[in-house]
Design a protein around this motif. Structure first.
Motif: not given
Length: 254
Positions: A8-9, A63-67, A69-72, A110-111
Motif C-alpha cells: 500500500y502507498p 523507522l516510522a511508516v504510515h499510509p 493520506d495527504g499529510t505528507e 508501496p510498503v
C-alpha cells in the motif's frame, strides 16, 4: 493504528542519532528513552497522531511508516520544523558532548506489513538514504546543526518543488546517493543552515572536447580539440601529403 493488507502507498521517515556508539552506557540509555519522546512531541506540535504510525525502533534509530493520506507536506515541512525546535530545546539544557543530533530521511512508495517488520523496496530506499555520507558530511560541516535531512527525489518533487509546503527549493541541494546497490538523486536540507557543497559527488565532468596534448613546448603541441572557426576548404588537383591533417568530404552542393 492504521492497518492494510498487501503493498500500500506509504510514507516512511527514518531517524538515527549521530555518534551514538561513542557514548557510554548511561548516555545510550538516555538517548533511547528521549528519542521517541522528542519525536512524539514534534508530531503533536504538528497535529499528527503517532499512535497511527507503525514504528520499528532500533536503539538509536527509528523507522516510522504510515499510509499516504495527504499529510505528507506537513510531515516534510511542519514536523521537521517542530523536530528541530524540540532538539534545540533539548540540547540547550545539555553540555555540547551530550547533544542529540539526528540524521533523517523521508521517502514514499508501496510498503507491506510483514511478519518481521516491513517489506518492499521503499523501506530499503529509506534505509539507504539514512546511511548516506551526505548526512554525515552535512552535520560535520555544520557543527551547530541538530538535524540533517534527505528527501527522496519523489518526495521532494511532490511536496517542496510542487509548492505544497512553506519551504523554498533554495533550502535544498541536489545530491546523488550511492549506498550498496542503490544510486539515485536526493535532496539535502540542514534546517536553519545554508547547505554547502561537500564535493562528495566527485569532480565536475570534463568539457565535451578533449584537452590539448602538449609536447615539449607550446609551438610543438598537437591539438585534438575541434575548432570550427579554423576550418579551411581547399580543392586539390594533385597528390598531397596529409599526414597529421584532418580531412572532411563533401559534395559541391554541400
Amino acid at each position: 493504528m492504521a492497518e492494510w493488507s498487501g503493498f500500500y502507498p506509504c510514507t516512511c521517515i527514518a531517524v538515527d542519532a549521530q555518534a551514538y556508539g561513542g557514548n557510554n552506557d548511561r548516555r545510550q540509555s538516555e538517548i533511547q528513552h528521549d528519542l521517541p519522546r522528542i519525536l512524539s512531541r514534534a508530531a503533536r506540535g504538528t497535529g499528527l497522531d503517532r499512535s497511527q504510525w507503525h514504528i520499528q525502533p532500533k536503539g538509536d534509530e527509528e523507522l516510522a511508516v504510515h499510509p499516504m493520506d495527504g499529510t505528507e507536506p506537513r510531515l516534510v515541512d511542519d514536523f521537521v520544523r517542530h523536530l528541530v525546535s524540540e532538539l534545540r530545546e533539548y540540547n540547550g539544557l545539555r553540555v555540547p558532548t551530550a547533544r542529540m543530533r539526528l540524521r533523517a530521511a523521508i521517502h514514499h512508495g508501496p510498503v507491506e506489513l510483514a511478519d518481521n517488520g516491513f517489506a518492499g523496496s521503499t523501506v530499503v530506499t529509506t534505509a539507504r538514504l539514512l546511511s548516506s555520507r551526505h548526512l554525515y558530511d552535512a552535520l560535520s560541516a555544520n557543527a551547530d546543526a541538530d538535524l540533517a535531512l534527505l528527501l527522496s527525489d519523489d518526495v521532494y518533487r511532490s511536496t517542496v518543488a510542487g509548492g505544497h509546503t512553506t519551504l523554498s527549493t533554495a533550502d535544498f541541494r541536489s545530491v546523488t546517493v550511492r549506498e550498496k546497490e542503490y544510486e539515485a538523486a536526493a535532496w539535502l536540507q540542514v534546517p536553519g543552515h545554508e547547505v554547502r557543497s561537500s564535493g562528495a559527488d566527485g569532480p565536475a565532468p570534463a568539457p565535451p572536447h578533449a584537452a590539448a596534448v602538449e609536447g615539449p613546448g607550446d609551438d610543438s603541441a598537437v591539438r585534438h580539440d575541434y575548432r570550427a572557426e579554423q576550418i579551411s576548404v581547399n580543392n586539390f588537383t594533385a597528390p598531397v601529403d596529409l599526414r597529421g591533417g584532418v580531412v572532411g568530404f563533401g559534395s559541391a552542393g554541400g
